[in-house]
Design a protein around this motif. Structure first.
Motif, PDB file in Angstrom:
ATOM      1  N   TYR A 151       0.825  -1.236   0.116  1.00 58.49           N
ATOM      2  CA  TYR A 151       0.192  -0.003  -0.023  1.00 58.49           C
ATOM      3  C   TYR A 151       1.137   0.978   0.062  1.00 58.49           C
ATOM      4  O   TYR A 151       1.953   1.410   0.971  1.00 58.49           O
ATOM      5  CB  TYR A 151      -0.966  -0.083   1.189  1.00 58.49           C
ATOM      6  CG  TYR A 151      -1.801   1.146   1.214  1.00 58.49           C
ATOM      7  CD1 TYR A 151      -2.515   1.534   0.273  1.00 58.49           C
ATOM      8  CD2 TYR A 151      -2.005   1.776   2.747  1.00 58.49           C
ATOM      9  CE1 TYR A 151      -3.161   2.723   0.337  1.00 58.49           C
ATOM     10  CE2 TYR A 151      -3.191   2.787   2.576  1.00 58.49           C
ATOM     11  CZ  TYR A 151      -3.597   3.399   1.490  1.00 58.49           C
ATOM     12  OH  TYR A 151      -4.613   4.466   1.499  1.00 58.49           O
ATOM     13  N   THR A 152       0.780   2.097  -1.014  1.00 58.43           N
ATOM     14  CA  THR A 152       1.584   3.279  -1.211  1.00 58.43           C
ATOM     15  C   THR A 152       0.441   4.407  -0.907  1.00 58.43           C
ATOM     16  O   THR A 152      -0.481   4.672  -1.746  1.00 58.43           O
ATOM     17  CB  THR A 152       2.108   3.364  -2.497  1.00 58.43           C
ATOM     18  OG1 THR A 152       1.098   3.430  -3.580  1.00 58.43           O
ATOM     19  CG2 THR A 152       3.137   2.332  -2.916  1.00 58.43           C
ATOM     20  N   SER A 153       0.796   5.153   0.153  1.00 62.82           N
ATOM     21  CA  SER A 153      -0.389   6.253   0.808  1.00 62.82           C
ATOM     22  C   SER A 153       0.287   7.522   0.912  1.00 62.82           C
ATOM     23  O   SER A 153       1.371   7.755   0.367  1.00 62.82           O
ATOM     24  CB  SER A 153      -0.826   5.767   1.907  1.00 62.82           C
ATOM     25  OG  SER A 153       0.147   5.885   3.217  1.00 62.82           O
ATOM     26  N   GLY A 154      -0.511   8.479   1.358  1.00 64.19           N
ATOM     27  CA  GLY A 154       0.061   9.894   1.490  1.00 64.19           C
ATOM     28  C   GLY A 154       0.701  10.197   2.934  1.00 64.19           C
ATOM     29  O   GLY A 154       1.936  10.382   2.852  1.00 64.19           O
ATOM     30  N   TRP A 155      -0.036   9.691   3.887  1.00 66.38           N
ATOM     31  CA  TRP A 155       0.703   9.770   5.291  1.00 66.38           C
ATOM     32  C   TRP A 155       0.875   8.709   5.890  1.00 66.38           C
ATOM     33  O   TRP A 155       1.443   8.706   6.980  1.00 66.38           O
ATOM     34  CB  TRP A 155      -0.350  10.539   6.029  1.00 66.38           C
ATOM     35  CG  TRP A 155      -0.577  11.699   5.405  1.00 66.38           C
ATOM     36  CD1 TRP A 155      -1.655  12.283   4.744  1.00 66.38           C
ATOM     37  CD2 TRP A 155       0.066  13.013   5.366  1.00 66.38           C
ATOM     38  NE1 TRP A 155      -1.745  13.396   4.278  1.00 66.38           N
ATOM     39  CE2 TRP A 155      -0.483  14.006   4.586  1.00 66.38           C
ATOM     40  CE3 TRP A 155       1.126  13.184   5.882  1.00 66.38           C
ATOM     41  CZ2 TRP A 155      -0.140  15.321   4.448  1.00 66.38           C
ATOM     42  CZ3 TRP A 155       1.934  14.431   5.708  1.00 66.38           C
ATOM     43  CH2 TRP A 155       1.186  15.458   5.105  1.00 66.38           C
ATOM     44  N   ALA A 156       0.634   7.356   5.635  1.00 62.55           N
ATOM     45  CA  ALA A 156       0.916   6.039   6.403  1.00 62.55           C
ATOM     46  C   ALA A 156       0.405   6.211   7.705  1.00 62.55           C
ATOM     47  O   ALA A 156       0.948   5.402   8.584  1.00 62.55           O
ATOM     48  CB  ALA A 156       2.372   5.606   6.229  1.00 62.55           C
ATOM     49  N   ASP A 157      -0.763   6.968   7.884  1.00 60.78           N
ATOM     50  CA  ASP A 157      -1.191   6.966   9.291  1.00 60.78           C
ATOM     51  C   ASP A 157      -0.193   7.439  10.445  1.00 60.78           C
ATOM     52  O   ASP A 157      -0.273   7.266  11.624  1.00 60.78           O
ATOM     53  CB  ASP A 157      -2.067   5.721   9.847  1.00 60.78           C
ATOM     54  CG  ASP A 157      -3.160   5.208   8.972  1.00 60.78           C
ATOM     55  OD1 ASP A 157      -3.783   6.187   8.372  1.00 60.78           O
ATOM     56  OD2 ASP A 157      -3.104   4.084   8.766  1.00 60.78           O
ATOM     57  N   ARG A 158       0.655   8.230   9.906  1.00 63.64           N
ATOM     58  CA  ARG A 158       1.497   8.594  10.980  1.00 63.64           C
ATOM     59  C   ARG A 158       1.523   9.975  11.412  1.00 63.64           C
ATOM     60  O   ARG A 158       2.304  10.591  12.336  1.00 63.64           O
ATOM     61  CB  ARG A 158       3.277   8.655  10.222  1.00 63.64           C
ATOM     62  CG  ARG A 158       4.035   7.007   9.974  1.00 63.64           C
ATOM     63  CD  ARG A 158       5.139   7.164   9.314  1.00 63.64           C
ATOM     64  NE  ARG A 158       6.001   8.181   9.833  1.00 63.64           N
ATOM     65  CZ  ARG A 158       7.107   8.485   9.029  1.00 63.64           C
ATOM     66  NH1 ARG A 158       7.297   8.139   7.952  1.00 63.64           N
ATOM     67  NH2 ARG A 158       7.820   9.452   9.511  1.00 63.64           N
ATOM     68  N   LEU A 159       0.849  10.774  10.653  1.00 60.01           N
ATOM     69  CA  LEU A 159       0.532  12.182  11.299  1.00 60.01           C
ATOM     70  C   LEU A 159      -0.762  12.506  11.380  1.00 60.01           C
ATOM     71  O   LEU A 159      -1.728  12.789  10.409  1.00 60.01           O
ATOM     72  CB  LEU A 159       1.143  13.106  10.109  1.00 60.01           C
ATOM     73  CG  LEU A 159       1.505  14.563  10.549  1.00 60.01           C
ATOM     74  CD1 LEU A 159       2.923  14.387  11.718  1.00 60.01           C
ATOM     75  CD2 LEU A 159       2.126  15.263   9.253  1.00 60.01           C
TER      76      LEU A 159
END
Length: 580
Positions: A402-410
């Motif tokens: 899965y290539t995402s925008g934020w990777a649920d990190r922010l």
């Protein structure tokens, strides 16, 4: 001949656990990126040794890597000049500009890690591959491949290529990016700020196409309307209209919140994968592997494109009627040149993911695949029953990416698109010297680098699966790309130093008939405007300085021996690796 030795270990949690990394005695371009990523993947550094970087197990049988500059360039500045990066990044200003961040070198570093991982995977399957070479110049061409393709198309751009574009500034001095993919939301936002109707109408097309053209020459009235309202009112207008705005953050702010996470995450689970098939060709280390890609725009399609260049069979999942971006102008033989730059050579299967029957068909396809790759909106895969847990139930050894925008990190982050992530992470400050106001580049820096990191993550997952038999989920993101790109500047900020480069950094020098770029930290003690480009370059060579002409029209690159034409007549950038 017996297959080359493959390092074997009992327990592996990372793909390079148990492998020894030897860096060259004299570090070269991109080595810092390469060694950092290899360490994160488990390699243990044993100190500098030899001319090239190498990875080997306790019993030897290693693979080496070399990064070179290319034919003309001698450093980051001259690579950016020679490959068209300065031309594309400078479109907003109307003249070439260099990126203050080491973009091409960073891309070359990630490509080198990809080559090493692919080589190790091929060796595990019996290949004789022993080395990989990547040139920074080819990495630069790959970074502008979509723009090169458009320059070689049969028709002109659909939107004007001229100076102009975001970011905007509020009445109280907040510089911000605006994002929406909907024309109605765009109009509602500007109406709420009292912008003239004609300016709103004329501004939408250049704004919509800025991802393709790297500029957005919309009316000045829109900038004036933004300056007529304080930031709080701008935010209210965005919320009511359904658009998103993001104030530009500084590198110091990003450094303070940085969580130290790697640019990707590998999560393994129990499976029973065993390699099959014969040894792949040296120049196609992924031959025999199947990748399903359900990607939109740039990030995931580019990641899959690179996997295809490495020899994998890539099957692209498209909606009924095909990907609408196939028709995005300009075209070659009726197909979008930009679309071809990312998707040529892929097979296509139309799947209606809204249909239960088609979702069942897609799950059956994934059951026979090695990789499933997508960049759908957060939560969409789970809602459709196509998340990692769903597909791995039928194929435990699947590498789910899965290539995402934020990777649920922010938490609380805005929409995960290239320019919004640039704004939120300080990239706008990192790519411009201190005498230019911070602004995200309108070149799709993070979509491209994020795609490269997505490929790197998939290869790491495939190697981990090959060494352990495990199934793997891999997550990468535009946020990870931003953090990789800005790492040197962020480090300076943490040390209390000015994170930005000095005034005029990587700004090309005008000549009587064009522009020249000097190596970083070199100077031209002569008024270049009085000389032709050829005269200025000759004057520099006589004094031992290796300047290069700046490519200002990407069409000038189309006759380069490095580029070919595909079956549609569209310019094609070659694979960036050379395996031997």
């Amino acid at each position: 001949m017996a297959p080359p030795a493959t390092p074997a270990i009992g327990q592996t949690s990372r793909p390079l656990d148990g492998l020894r990394l030897e860096a060259p005695a004299l570090p070269g371009p991109a080595d810092a990126v390469v060694t950092d990523h290899l360490r994160l993947l488990g390699a243990e550094e044993s100190g500098p040794s030899g001319e090239h970087m190498s990875l080997a197990g306790p019993g030897g049988g290693g693979i080496t890597a070399q990064v070179t500059w290319g034919e003309q360039a001698v450093d980051e500045a001259t690579v950016q000049a020679a490959t068209g990066i300065m031309a594309v990044h400078g479109r907003r200003e109307g003249s070439p500009r260099g990126l203050a961040a080491d973009y091409a070198t960073t891309a070359a570093g990630v490509l080198t890690v990809q080559g090493l991982l692919a080589g190790l995977l091929a060796r595990a399957n019996g290949s004789q591959v022993g080395s990989v070479e990547v040139s920074v110049e080819r990495a630069g061409l790959l970074a502008v491949s979509q723009y090169l393709a458009a320059a070689g198309a049969e028709e002109a751009e659909a939107a004007q290529v001229a100076p102009g574009g975001p970011p905007f500034t509020s009445a109280d001095g907040i510089v911000f990016e605006l994002e929406t993919l909907d024309a109605g939301a765009w109009a509602a936002f500007w109406r709420a700020l009292g912008a003239p109707t004609d300016a709103v109408r004329r501004g939408w097309r250049p704004f919509q196409f800025r991802y393709a053209t790297a500029c957005a020459p919309f009316p000045q009235a829109l900038h004036d309307s933004a300056r007529g309202h304080r930031w709080e009112r701008v935010r209210e207008a965005a919320l009511s209209a359904g658009t998103e705005v993001c104030a530009l953050h500084t590198l110091t702010e990003r450094a303070a919140e940085y969580d130290g996470a790697p640019p990707w995450r590998l999560t393994a689970h129990e499976a029973a994968y065993v390699g099959s098939g014969g040894p792949p060709p040296v120049d196609a280390p992924l031959a025999g592997l199947t990748v399903l890609e359900a990607g939109r725009r740039i990030q995931a399609p580019l990641a899959a494109h690179l996997l295809g260049l490495l020899g994998a069979d890539v099957v692209r999942i498209e909606p009924p009627g095909g990907d609408p971006l196939r028709g995005m102008p300009p075209a070659c033989s009726g197909v979008s040149a930009r679309w071809l730059a990312l998707n040529r050579g892929k097979k296509a299967v139309e799947v209606d993911i809204k249909s239960a029957a088609d979702r069942k068909r897609l799950r059956a396809m994934a059951a026979d695949a090695d990789v499933f790759l997508h960049n759908w909106a957060p939560g969409k895969a789970a809602a459709l029953g196509l998340d990692h847990e769903d597909l791995s139930a039928d194929n435990p050894a699947l590498v789910y990416a899965y290539t995402s925008g934020w990777a649920d990190r922010l938490p609380g982050a805005p929409m995960g698109t290239d320019f919004m992530v640039q704004a939120r992470t300080g990239v706008g400050e990192a790519v411009r010297p201190e005498d230019e106001p911070p602004a995200p580049s309108l070149m799709t820096l993070l979509d491209v680098l994020g795609g490269l990191l997505g490929t790197e993550a998939v290869l790491a997952g495939l190697l981990l699966r090959r060494r352990t038999g495990a199934g793997v989920r891999v997550d990468s993101s535009l946020l990870g790309a931003a953090d990789v790109l800005t790492a040197p500047a962020r480090s300076r900020a943490v040390q209390g130093l000015d994170p930005r480069r000095p005034a005029g950094f990587r700004r090309p020098v005008p000549t009587a008939d064009g522009w020249i770029a000097l190596p970083d930290h070199a100077a031209l003690p002569h008024d270049g405007r009085r000389l032709s480009t050829a005269q200025a370059l000759r004057w520099l060579r006589e004094r031992g300085t290796a300047g290069v002409p700046v490519v200002t029209d990407l069409a000038d690159l189309l006759s380069s021996a490095s580029l070919t034409r595909d079956a549609h007549g569209s310019p094609a950038v070659p694979a960036p690796w050379r395996f031997a």
